[in-house]
Design a protein around this motif. Sequence first.
Motif: not given
Length: 329
Positions: A109-115, A132-135
């Motif tokens: 599981i990977v949560f990416t952000s700021a890109g 999952a990606h944070v927006v």
Amino acid sequence: MSNFIDFGSAKKLHDMNNNQNRISQLFNIQYPIIQAGMIWHSGWRLASAVSNCGGLGIIGAGSMYPDILRENIQKCKQATDKPFGINVPMLYPNLDEVINIILEEGVKIVFTSAGNPKTYTEGLQKEKIKVAHVVSSTKFAIKCEDAGVDAIVAEGFEAGGHNGRDETTTLCLIPNVKKHISKPLIAAGGIALGSQIKAAMILGADGVQIGSRFAATEEASAHENWKKKITELNEGDTHLTLKELAPVRLVKNKFFNELEEIYNQGRNAEALTASLGRARAKLGMFEGNMEEGELEIGQVSALIDEILPVETVFRNLLEEFDACKIPNL
């Protein structure tokens, strides 16, 4: 490693709902509660404790050198046999090395952000990794859906740490994102109580991501001075600043006042960068300097008045969720 804790009636409520909950199904967890991957807070102790309680613990790679990240992953695997993930802020260096460590260690599981969510999503998914990606806006949530992520974290500007420029609150953001996407939706920003979890789910979220409440836990890797400071904060003690660089919500302290003075002198971006370039976040949150350090926390810190073990935080969240009744109009 322990089995899920029996939280009584709240546990039964979640068990009955789990067949329908998309976040619980996606990540194979008991409760749709994710602990945010906060820099200087989210090491293996916090992540494993959250996962052992039935949520999804997240190791924050943003404040770790690659070898430290690998060590935290290995220790987390020893401390829990439950799923956990890694948060990867894409504005940090060594990204390819970080991704390789995640692949080598078998994290799923990977949560990416700021890109850009397209950067790693397809490659990770080919390795059977959920992404999952944070927006912070509906516009970027739509881009995430187009990029094929497995889930979207929509974070209101109440949240601590790096944030969106538009200052859209969670109350407004979640229903608008829900209207425009079909992917599982995780609400973040301003959530520290079980009643706030229920509110987020009524607005359309499938689950929640919680940062500030888990920052003030015994298992968080932050300095005790900082944890104590969190419990002393009141409404208005944080402010969103540094929009010229990367918007971040900070506690108002001596360092914050220095930034304000730079603004008063003409918003000099070079001066702001120079002021930040002294390992300020580590100095504050990890080393415990409450005046010179950068202190990142959400507005919801005003509701946090105790440093608690993760198990107690979880018990409180689920009991509050269960007890929260929606009044009739």
